[in-house]
Design an enzyme around this catalytic site. Structure first.
Site, mmCIF file in Angstrom:
data_model
loop_
_atom_site.group_PDB
_atom_site.id
_atom_site.type_symbol
_atom_site.label_atom_id
_atom_site.label_comp_id
_atom_site.label_asym_id
_atom_site.label_seq_id
_atom_site.Cartn_x
_atom_site.Cartn_y
_atom_site.Cartn_z
ATOM 1 N N ASP A 201 0.848 -1.184 0.000
ATOM 2 C CA ASP A 201 0.000 0.000 0.000
ATOM 3 C C ASP A 201 0.890 1.243 0.000
ATOM 4 O OD1 ASP A 201 -1.725 2.220 1.190
ATOM 5 O OD2 ASP A 201 -3.187 0.594 1.110
ATOM 6 N N HIS B 148 -10.605 -5.446 -3.126
ATOM 7 C CA HIS B 148 -9.253 -5.717 -2.650
ATOM 8 C C HIS B 148 -9.259 -5.940 -1.153
ATOM 9 C CE1 HIS B 148 -9.884 -1.341 -2.605
ATOM 10 N NE2 HIS B 148 -9.015 -1.262 -1.605
#
Length: 123
Positions: free
Chosen positions: A31, A101
């Site tokens: 991320d 996700h």
């Protein structure tokens, strides 16, 4: 209801990402705004906008995302201490990219509930 997202561009290698796992069905990458020492997004290569768009036929694919999370936890050494996986849905659920996700977070102890605003009350 599928339109191209930033995740589609990552899958197609049109934009870079720090990929930590890939197979025929899924991709996992770090991320860009980590909320834990280890924070990756695990995405299906098939574009599905939200949890609401998952069909019965997608059940094996969605299950596979969790298998990938378990593999990553073992590989990274987090399986015993624990980790969190979260999938957000739509605006109020915190979804910002409309391609399902899993957020996989690990490397620190996490409390519950996940929000920090103590003034909020559950109704």
């Amino acid at each position: 209801m599928s339109q191209e997202t930033i995740f589609t561009k990552i899958i197609n290698r049109e934009i870079p990402a720090d990929i930590v796992y890939e197979d025929d069905l899924a991709l996992a990458f770090k991320d860009i705004n980590p909320q834990a020492p280890f924070h990756v997004l695990i995405i299906p290569k098939k574009a599905i906008a939200t949890i609401n768009d998952i069909t019965e036929q997608d059940a094996p694919l969605v299950g596979h995302l969790y298998v990938v999370a378990a593999k990553l936890a073992k590989q990274q050494g987090f399986s015993e201490d624990g980790f969190r996986v979260v999938m957000n849905c739509n605006q109020h659920g915190g979804q910002t990219v409309y391609h399902i996700h899993l957020h996989m977070l690990a490397g620190k102890s996490m409390g519950w509930p996940p929000y920090q605003d103590k003034k909020k009350e559950l109704v």
